[in-house]
Design an enzyme around this catalytic site. Structure first.
Site, PDB file in Angstrom:
ATOM      1  CG  HIS A  91       0.090  -3.963   5.366  1.00  0.00           C
ATOM      2  ND1 HIS A  91      -0.913  -3.691   4.472  1.00  0.00           N
ATOM      3  CD2 HIS A  91       0.594  -5.165   4.982  1.00  0.00           C
ATOM      4  CE1 HIS A  91      -1.023  -4.674   3.609  1.00  0.00           C
ATOM      5  NE2 HIS A  91      -0.129  -5.595   3.893  1.00  0.00           N
ATOM      6  CD  GLU A 106      -2.017  -3.042   9.080  1.00  0.00           C
ATOM      7  OE1 GLU A 106      -1.544  -1.907   8.949  1.00  0.00           O
ATOM      8  OE2 GLU A 106      -2.752  -3.577   8.228  1.00  0.00           O
ATOM      9  CD  GLU A 124      -0.387   0.539   4.551  1.00  0.00           C
ATOM     10  OE1 GLU A 124       0.270  -0.510   4.567  1.00  0.00           O
ATOM     11  OE2 GLU A 124      -1.635   0.549   4.454  1.00  0.00           O
ATOM     12  NE  ARG A 135      -6.441   0.177   0.766  1.00  0.00           N
ATOM     13  CZ  ARG A 135      -6.169  -0.548   1.851  1.00  0.00           C
ATOM     14  NH1 ARG A 135      -5.435  -0.051   2.823  1.00  0.00           N
ATOM     15  NH2 ARG A 135      -6.631  -1.783   1.962  1.00  0.00           N
ATOM     16  CG  HIS A 160      -2.000  -1.005   1.172  1.00  0.00           C
ATOM     17  ND1 HIS A 160      -2.394  -1.740   2.267  1.00  0.00           N
ATOM     18  CD2 HIS A 160      -2.791  -1.408   0.146  1.00  0.00           C
ATOM     19  CE1 HIS A 160      -3.377  -2.557   1.913  1.00  0.00           C
ATOM     20  NE2 HIS A 160      -3.628  -2.375   0.631  1.00  0.00           N
TER      21      HIS A 160
END
Lengths: 384, 220
Positions: free
Chosen positions: A286, A360, A161, A216, A158
């Site tokens: 991510h 994440e 990020e 994104r 993405h």
């Protein structure tokens, strides 16, 4: 760049060579066209530098003998025709890992890393993006007699990020700086090979630098170029299109026109599919949220090895917390976050890779995607 | 009866984010922004014909001074059916919030004495930087976005302020400061980035008010 001389011996070899030329878009010097490759006749192909290892591996694998006719094409060209060398921006020796880098610099960094650590690192071609940019991964492999299992890590699926590609670069640096002195890393490399893809969604990443910081998706055009981008992490063939997606291009979670419709997805999926029996662990990085996510997003039914997945995940979160007190939550996406289908992590697990995790990274939302540079170091250190 | 919700559960974290936004709006200022440090306890109750109620225990931290924290007990009620009603939020705070009178007055006087109206863009910038003199402008948006988040949250959303695209001061003849903001909200659930325009009024003694706000279309 090198030029290879091959004399195919069998029809199978001819087929394989034709296949190689067309998939890697190699420059055929002799004959002109792939369909004119014949057994018993000379074949000369020019192979671009980053593909040399890949092509050699492939020829070895198919037991096709070859000679390197021209080991350094550029040198030959320069000798025969001296010209002004255009100055390229050099990656300074002191690459700054505590800053975000644009794609141009990341490409240079990869080349530099391989050059400076050629005993351990090789750069490999994976495929092309929709805007025709080349995707490369780095293989960190300690030469040894045995075949080792593989840990795969990709970053930047993405675009917005940014901390994710920053982490991949940091990770590579840490391994290469410390593999001789750190017993954990050294043991790790004795038994495992590391494959790192620093930026998966290259076009999107560049777009987030140049046009829209919070972009994104990738940059594939739809509806006659009036709408752009597929969410690559909804595009994998894992219950594709079933839940947590949009079929509308204007949405951030548009899953594409079909599973693996995007060249970036295909490039990664085809490679991992080929190597899957050797891949022990699939990691995809991510931000944000501070989670370690296990399969699945598409269903709340737990994976077959969910206990083990959770156990390892919890240990990772505890180790992470030990560094700066940052707390990460561990669990399956469908329970902790939301339902989603077509994620790379789910797909990796579904094709048989036992350990598959989404990380994440920081933070919790205070800065979200736009994580300040002064948090790059602590984030990377704790995640390491 | 209210049932315990696992702290990592998506629904609990959405309710916590909403409560935090509301709290920030009620207690924040250009000198104080509050963020969620951790969710300590969550229970959920289905109330027939009314909606879903969450009982939460949160630990909040001061965005400017991470060591300064307070404990908050909050009740969040998402109303059934009509999505146009904002959730009800009630809270109590344990612990002292730092006094920001001095910082607020300095900021107030600074803006009041500007010759030209303040205008700024992209806070933070792409690398996460906020120039120190813009920090109060950013916190003011953080506080005001708490209002927008509160008014527009459902059990299926989890909003955060992602970035201030644009801010413009509006001159006023009275004692209040007025700013027109264009902010970007990120919804973690849909992953969408939602532009939102809001007009924010502030005075050190009168707190933060959002007098106008409207969702903007995503441009192509």
């Amino acid at each position: 760049d090198q030029v290879f001389h091959i004399v195919p011996e069998t029809f199978q070899q001819v087929q394989h060579l034709q296949h190689l030329c067309s998939t890697l878009l190699l420059d055929l010097w002799k004959p002109q066209l792939p369909e004119d490759i014949r057994t018993g006749e000379d074949l000369h192909i020019r192979v671009p530098a980053p593909l040399v290892q890949e092509v050699k591996d492939s020829l070895d694998h198919h037991m096709i003998s070859y000679k390197v006719l021209i080991p350094d094409l550029q040198k030959l060209v320069d000798q025969s025709m001296p010209k002004e060398r255009s100055s390229h921006r050099q990656v300074p020796e002191g690459y700054i890992y505590t800053q975000y880098h644009p794609m141009e610099e990341i490409y240079q960094w990869m080349t530099q890393i391989q050059k400076n650590n050629s005993e351990l690192v090789t750069q490999h071609y994976l495929g092309k993006t929709i805007e025709n940019r080349e995707m490369y991964y780095l293989q960190i492999s300690q030469p040894s007699g045995k075949t080792k299992k593989i840990v795969w890590m990709d970053c930047g699926i993405h675009a917005r990020e940014w901390i994710s590609p920053a982490f991949c670069q940091w990770f590579v640096k840490e391994i290469l700086q410390n593999y001789k002195s750190d017993p954990k890393i050294s043991r790790f490399l004795q038994n495992l090979d590391l494959y790192v893809l620093p930026v998966l969604n290259i076009d999107g990443y560049i777009y987030s630098w140049e046009k829209d910081r919070l972009w994104r998706k990738n940059r594939s055009p739809h509806m006659n170029g009036t709408c752009y981008g597929t969410d690559l992490n909804r595009n994998f063939n894992s219950s594709w299109g079933s839940v947590g997606v949009s079929y509308n291009c204007s949405s951030e979670t548009f899953c594409g026109s079909g599973p693996e419709s995007e060249p970036e997805t295909r490039a990664v999926a085809q490679f991992i599919e080929r190597k899957k029996s050797d891949i022990l662990c699939y990691l995809t990085i991510h931000s944000y949220g501070q989670y370690i996510l296990t399969p699945y997003g598409s269903t709340t039914k737990p994976p077959s090895n969910s206990e083990e997945l959770m156990h390892v995940g919890e240990k990772a979160a505890a180790a992470l917390m030990g560094k700066y007190g940052t707390s990460y939550k561990v669990g399956s996406t469908s329970l902790i976050l939301y339902s989603n289908s077509g994620s790379s992590r789910d797909w990796a697990h579904m094709i048989g890779i036992p350990f598959s995790y989404t990380f994440e990274l920081r933070d919790n939302g205070t800065h979200g995607f736009v994580l300040p540079v002064d948090q790059i170091q602590p984030t990377c250190e704790e995640t390491m | 009866a209210a049932m315990e919700v696992p702290l990592s559960h998506g629904l609990a974290s959405r309710a916590a984010a909403l409560a935090t936004g509301y709290l920030c709006y009620r207690r924040g200022s250009p000198g104080r922004g509050l963020a969620l440090r951790s969710l300590r306890r969550a229970r959920r109750q289905d109330i027939d014909d009314v909606g879903h109620k969450y009982y939460l225990e949160l630990e909040l931290e001061d965005v400017l001074d991470k060591d300064s924290t307070v404990i908050c007990t909050a009740e969040v009620l998402y109303h059934l059916g009509n999505k146009n009603i904002a959730p009800d939020v009630q809270f109590t705070l344990e612990g002292e919030l730092k006094n920001t009178d001095e910082a607020d007055n300095i900021f107030y006087n600074r803006i009041k004495s500007l010759e030209k109206e303040l205008v700024a863009e992209n806070i933070p910038d792409s690398h996460g930087n906020v120039p120190p003199e813009m920090e109060p402008i950013r916190l003011l948006a953080w506080v005001a976005s708490g209002y927008v988040i509160w008014q527009n949250s459902t059990e299926n959303t989890k909003f955060q302020l992602a970035q201030i695209k644009h801010v413009k001061q509006v001159k006023r003849s009275d004692e209040y400061l007025e700013f027109d903001y264009m902010i970007l909200l990120h919804d973690m659930v849909s992953q969408e980035i939602i532009p939102w325009e809001m007009t924010v009024l502030w005075h050190p003694q009168h707190g933060v008010q959002v007098t106008q706000d409207s969702r903007q279309p995503k441009h192509a």
